[in-house]
Design a protein around this motif. Structure first.
Motif, PDB file in Angstrom:
ATOM      1  N   LYS A   1       1.084  -1.292  -0.189  1.00 53.06           N
ATOM      2  CA  LYS A   1      -0.218  -0.297  -0.188  1.00 53.06           C
ATOM      3  C   LYS A   1       1.017   0.891  -0.496  1.00 53.06           C
ATOM      4  CE  LYS A   1      -3.692  -0.127   0.342  1.00 53.06           C
ATOM      5  NZ  LYS A   1      -4.906  -0.575  -1.099  1.00 53.06           N
ATOM      6  N   LYS A   2       0.430   2.512  -0.734  1.00 51.78           N
ATOM      7  CA  LYS A   2       1.008   3.634  -0.976  1.00 51.78           C
ATOM      8  C   LYS A   2       0.357   4.424  -0.495  1.00 51.78           C
ATOM      9  CE  LYS A   2       3.932   5.936  -4.159  1.00 51.78           C
ATOM     10  NZ  LYS A   2       4.396   6.755  -5.263  1.00 51.78           N
ATOM     11  N   VAL A   3       0.558   5.310   0.547  1.00 51.17           N
ATOM     12  CA  VAL A   3       0.163   5.981   1.110  1.00 51.17           C
ATOM     13  C   VAL A   3       0.986   7.705   1.333  1.00 51.17           C
ATOM     14  CG1 VAL A   3      -1.057   4.595   2.951  1.00 51.17           C
ATOM     15  CG2 VAL A   3       1.433   5.602   3.248  1.00 51.17           C
ATOM     16  N   ARG A   4       0.559   8.732   1.012  1.00 50.97           N
ATOM     17  CA  ARG A   4       1.155   9.981   1.118  1.00 50.97           C
ATOM     18  C   ARG A   4      -0.182  10.753   1.720  1.00 50.97           C
ATOM     19  NH1 ARG A   4       1.906  14.330  -1.473  1.00 50.97           N
ATOM     20  NH2 ARG A   4       0.442  16.232  -0.502  1.00 50.97           N
ATOM     21  N   ILE A   5       0.913  10.967   3.429  1.00 51.43           N
ATOM     22  CA  ILE A   5       1.289  11.570   4.039  1.00 51.43           C
ATOM     23  C   ILE A   5       0.477  12.555   4.673  1.00 51.43           C
ATOM     24  CG2 ILE A   5       1.347  12.042   6.984  1.00 51.43           C
ATOM     25  CD1 ILE A   5       0.510   8.840   6.509  1.00 51.43           C
ATOM     26  N   ILE A   6      -0.520  13.497   4.990  1.00 53.81           N
ATOM     27  CA  ILE A   6      -1.400  14.747   5.370  1.00 53.81           C
ATOM     28  C   ILE A   6      -1.035  15.119   7.002  1.00 53.81           C
ATOM     29  CG2 ILE A   6      -2.463  16.652   5.149  1.00 53.81           C
ATOM     30  CD1 ILE A   6      -1.505  15.367   2.496  1.00 53.81           C
ATOM     31  N   GLY A   7       0.251  15.765   7.353  1.00 48.03           N
ATOM     32  CA  GLY A   7       0.064  16.007   8.724  1.00 48.03           C
ATOM     33  C   GLY A   7      -1.211  16.893   9.470  1.00 48.03           C
ATOM     34  N   LEU A   8      -1.390  17.259  10.251  1.00 47.57           N
ATOM     35  CA  LEU A   8      -2.358  17.902  11.056  1.00 47.57           C
ATOM     36  C   LEU A   8      -1.862  19.007  12.549  1.00 47.57           C
ATOM     37  CD1 LEU A   8      -5.557  15.828  10.231  1.00 47.57           C
ATOM     38  CD2 LEU A   8      -4.793  17.792   8.992  1.00 47.57           C
ATOM     39  N   SER A   9      -1.442  20.058  12.314  1.00 44.63           N
ATOM     40  CA  SER A   9      -0.722  20.284  13.313  1.00 44.63           C
ATOM     41  C   SER A   9      -1.283  21.242  13.936  1.00 44.63           C
ATOM     42  CB  SER A   9       0.609  20.800  12.981  1.00 44.63           C
ATOM     43  OG  SER A   9       1.157  22.175  12.133  1.00 44.63           O
ATOM     44  N   TYR A  10      -1.092  21.466  15.307  1.00 41.62           N
ATOM     45  CA  TYR A  10      -1.667  22.884  16.260  1.00 41.62           C
ATOM     46  C   TYR A  10      -0.337  23.811  16.469  1.00 41.62           C
ATOM     47  CZ  TYR A  10      -5.438  19.851  16.763  1.00 41.62           C
ATOM     48  OH  TYR A  10      -7.081  19.167  16.402  1.00 41.62           O
ATOM     49  N   ASP A  11       0.719  23.404  16.292  1.00 45.21           N
ATOM     50  CA  ASP A  11       1.867  24.631  17.235  1.00 45.21           C
ATOM     51  C   ASP A  11       3.012  24.187  16.177  1.00 45.21           C
ATOM     52  OD1 ASP A  11       3.309  25.251  19.877  1.00 45.21           O
ATOM     53  OD2 ASP A  11       4.419  24.918  17.923  1.00 45.21           O
TER      54      ASP A  11
ATOM     55  N   LEU B   1      10.121  16.590   9.201  1.00 39.23           N
ATOM     56  CA  LEU B   1      10.238  15.019   8.978  1.00 39.23           C
ATOM     57  C   LEU B   1       9.762  14.986   7.703  1.00 39.23           C
ATOM     58  CD1 LEU B   1       9.837  13.494  12.478  1.00 39.23           C
ATOM     59  CD2 LEU B   1      11.891  14.600  11.043  1.00 39.23           C
ATOM     60  N   PRO B   2       9.636  16.277   6.910  1.00 40.71           N
ATOM     61  CA  PRO B   2       9.673  15.562   5.283  1.00 40.71           C
ATOM     62  C   PRO B   2       9.532  13.839   4.765  1.00 40.71           C
ATOM     63  CG  PRO B   2      12.527  16.814   4.722  1.00 40.71           C
ATOM     64  CD  PRO B   2      11.186  16.141   6.079  1.00 40.71           C
ATOM     65  N   ASN B   3      10.520  12.724   5.227  1.00 42.35           N
ATOM     66  CA  ASN B   3      10.439  11.651   4.899  1.00 42.35           C
ATOM     67  C   ASN B   3       9.080  10.785   5.768  1.00 42.35           C
ATOM     68  OD1 ASN B   3      12.382  12.135   3.233  1.00 42.35           O
ATOM     69  ND2 ASN B   3      14.187  11.507   4.885  1.00 42.35           N
ATOM     70  N   TRP B   4       8.485  11.714   6.418  1.00 41.82           N
ATOM     71  CA  TRP B   4       7.120  11.086   7.293  1.00 41.82           C
ATOM     72  C   TRP B   4       6.471  11.485   7.201  1.00 41.82           C
ATOM     73  CZ3 TRP B   4       8.618   5.965   8.582  1.00 41.82           C
ATOM     74  CH2 TRP B   4       9.470   6.232   8.943  1.00 41.82           C
ATOM     75  N   VAL B   5       6.198  13.030   7.245  1.00 41.75           N
ATOM     76  CA  VAL B   5       5.137  13.910   6.121  1.00 41.75           C
ATOM     77  C   VAL B   5       5.498  14.569   4.741  1.00 41.75           C
ATOM     78  CG1 VAL B   5       3.160  15.598   7.417  1.00 41.75           C
ATOM     79  CG2 VAL B   5       4.774  13.527   9.167  1.00 41.75           C
ATOM     80  N   ASP B   6       4.230  14.228   4.728  1.00 40.92           N
ATOM     81  CA  ASP B   6       4.523  15.019   2.970  1.00 40.92           C
ATOM     82  C   ASP B   6       3.776  15.892   3.183  1.00 40.92           C
ATOM     83  OD1 ASP B   6       5.009  12.169   1.318  1.00 40.92           O
ATOM     84  OD2 ASP B   6       3.154  11.288   1.515  1.00 40.92           O
ATOM     85  N   LYS B   7       2.918  16.371   3.424  1.00 45.40           N
ATOM     86  CA  LYS B   7       2.268  17.959   3.685  1.00 45.40           C
ATOM     87  C   LYS B   7       2.123  18.327   5.167  1.00 45.40           C
ATOM     88  CE  LYS B   7       0.867  21.839   1.889  1.00 45.40           C
ATOM     89  NZ  LYS B   7       0.635  22.655   0.396  1.00 45.40           N
ATOM     90  N   SER B   8       1.800  19.063   5.069  1.00 41.56           N
ATOM     91  CA  SER B   8       1.531  19.259   6.433  1.00 41.56           C
ATOM     92  C   SER B   8       0.193  20.682   6.171  1.00 41.56           C
ATOM     93  CB  SER B   8       2.325  19.547   7.548  1.00 41.56           C
ATOM     94  OG  SER B   8       2.739  18.714   8.012  1.00 41.56           O
ATOM     95  N   TYR B   9      -0.327  20.915   7.403  1.00 43.40           N
ATOM     96  CA  TYR B   9      -1.796  22.230   7.735  1.00 43.40           C
ATOM     97  C   TYR B   9      -1.750  22.072   8.768  1.00 43.40           C
ATOM     98  CZ  TYR B   9      -2.862  20.791   3.107  1.00 43.40           C
ATOM     99  OH  TYR B   9      -2.586  20.987   1.070  1.00 43.40           O
ATOM    100  N   GLN B  10      -1.453  23.388   8.889  1.00 48.81           N
ATOM    101  CA  GLN B  10      -2.400  23.609  10.479  1.00 48.81           C
ATOM    102  C   GLN B  10      -3.750  23.443  10.827  1.00 48.81           C
ATOM    103  OE1 GLN B  10       0.290  27.251  12.020  1.00 48.81           O
ATOM    104  NE2 GLN B  10      -1.401  26.571  14.503  1.00 48.81           N
ATOM    105  N   VAL B  11      -4.407  22.870  11.759  1.00 46.69           N
ATOM    106  CA  VAL B  11      -5.874  22.950  12.589  1.00 46.69           C
ATOM    107  C   VAL B  11      -5.840  24.220  13.620  1.00 46.69           C
ATOM    108  CG1 VAL B  11      -5.944  21.418  10.565  1.00 46.69           C
ATOM    109  CG2 VAL B  11      -5.582  21.133  13.000  1.00 46.69           C
TER     110      VAL B  11
END
Lengths: 83, 347
Positions: free
Chosen positions: B34-44, B52-62
């Motif tokens: 399974k290929k996964v694209r990981i979207i990080g959801l951050s508060y801070d 950590l771009p090898n683990w999280v492909d793209k992040s958004y603050q929520v």
């Protein structure tokens, strides 16, 4: 007292003992390894004392006392139970 | 299920009090076939997982859960419009309630979750542990919720020292005197609000179990662990998987009884007589979940499969004596990345 070593206790040749029920690990010396192996072979306290007396240069009274202390530790750390 | 999934994950705070986000991502990346694209959801802006771009492909603050579910939903709709989310893995206790409420709407948008129901979630709260134990015939320590300082003396009269003083979400202290109780009460109230929970102190060994319930009473996975090194915040810095059937049995009993859906962590204490008590039920995977993956049970991946309606047979084995030892690492970060997440809310 006669002891039975718990079935899932892992003992390596180097004397590393792991109790998978509690996560505890211990290092024991060569005499301890001998005792563990004798317990594994279901030997009684009497047999173990006899065996150790033949292998080690110590009087029976000292062996009895040290074996009792070691048994107490095995029980305390849940590595063995009374047979 | 598609070959490539887009999965949003929160809890990127991989600090000395780590959230489960990065370990969950690590588990998803281990998902064979399974290929996964990981979207990080951050508060801070300084959550380590953001960088950590090898683990999280793209992040958004929520927005924080306290800003209300409407604001969070608005933000998720935007993220979904850009990324096309397939699944969301919320990993903070404090956000789970909001996500559970939003789950039907998320599902209608094509975003899956795998969370407990509101009733299951509510009844396992620390301050409801005694009722929980009674309802499901599970041994739990005596606990009382304290909603004001004036209630402290009456509550304390029902316990012997030491007593455990706990926050409703996080933190616990062992108090040996009235002064310490007051001190911890104020500290916890200021940080986590009310109620503060007083709990009977049980002398014994602490154990943890990470588990996954399918929502139909079946335990899909369960791996027990003993902490070998504990930080001053009470977090496991090293741990080892155990062969202790009683811990698994108690987990299965609980999941069968309340039909738990999703990941969970049980905290248990075995007293000197060998009696097991459930001390806490955390409604999500813990930060040490990757130990279970390494031992043979990829529960985060199994949770996603279950959410998509796949039949997932229960894991039958795990490796006993598998250890984890955490480490800290100074990740060097460019100011431009910090600037992006700070000003644009995306990285």
């Amino acid at each position: 007292m006669n002891l039975r070593l718990k079935n899932n206790i892992a003992v390596s040749d180097s004397g590393f003992v792991f109790n998978p029920s509690t996560g505890d690990s211990f290092s024991i010396n060569p005499v301890g390894i001998d005792i563990i192996q004798l317990l594994r072979a279901s030997k009684s306290e009497h047999d173990i004392i006899e065996d150790l007396s033949e292998r080690y240069d110590a009087d029976t009274q000292t062996i009895e006392k040290d074996l009792y202390d070691f048994f107490t530790l095995l029980l305390q750390h849940q590595l063995a139970e009374k047979a | 299920m598609k070959n490539e999934l887009v999965i949003a994950v929160s809890g990127l705070n991989n600090t000395d009090n780590p959230g489960p986000g990065i370990p969950v991502i690590r588990a998803l990346r281990d998902w064979k076939g399974k290929k996964v694209r990981i979207i990080g959801l951050s508060y801070d802006h300084l959550e380590p997982g953001l960088y950590l771009p090898n683990w999280v492909d793209k992040s958004y603050q929520v927005p924080y859960p306290s800003a209300g579910s409407d604001n969070l939903m608005l933000r998720l709709k935007y993220i979904h419009s850009v990324e096309g989310l397939d699944f969301i893995f919320p990993n903070f206790d404090a956000e789970l309630f909001t996500y559970m409420k939003m789950a039907p709407e998320l599902q209608s948008m094509g975003i899956h979750t795998f969370l407990p129901g509101l009733d299951q979630f509510e009844e396992r709260h620390k301050y409801r542990l005694p009722e929980f134990g009674e309802k499901y015939q599970l041994a739990v320590p005596k606990s009382l919720s304290v909603n004001s300082l004036s209630e402290v003396p009456a509550a304390l009269s029902q316990f012997e020292f030491p007593v455990v003083v706990k926050g409703k979400f996080y933190e616990a202290y062992i108090a040996y005197s009235m002064d310490q109780v007051h001190n911890y009460f104020h500290r916890i109230q200021a940080k986590w609000g009310l109620p503060v929970i007083f709990q009977q102190f049980i002398q014994g060994s602490e154990y943890n179990v990470v588990a996954l319930g399918d929502g139909r009473g079946n335990t899909i996975g369960a791996v027990p662990m003993r902490k070998q090194y504990i930080t001053d915040k009470g977090k496991a810095w090293a741990g080892i998987t155990l062969d202790e059937p009683a811990l698994i049995e108690m987990t299965r009993k609980l999941i069968a009884a309340n039909q738990w859906r999703g990941g969970m962590e049980l905290e248990l204490i075995k007293d000197r007589n060998g009696q097991l008590y459930i001390v806490e039920i955390n409604p999500r995977f813990p930060a040490w979940v990757y130990l279970a993956v390494a031992a043979g049970q990829n529960m985060p991946a199994a949770a996603v499969k279950l959410a998509f309606g796949e039949e997932v047979p229960p894991f039958e084995h795990y490796e006993v004596g598998k250890m984890f030892v955490r480490y800290s690492w100074d990740n060097i970060v460019n100011l431009s990345d910090f600037e992006k997440i700070s000003t644009l809310g995306e990285l």
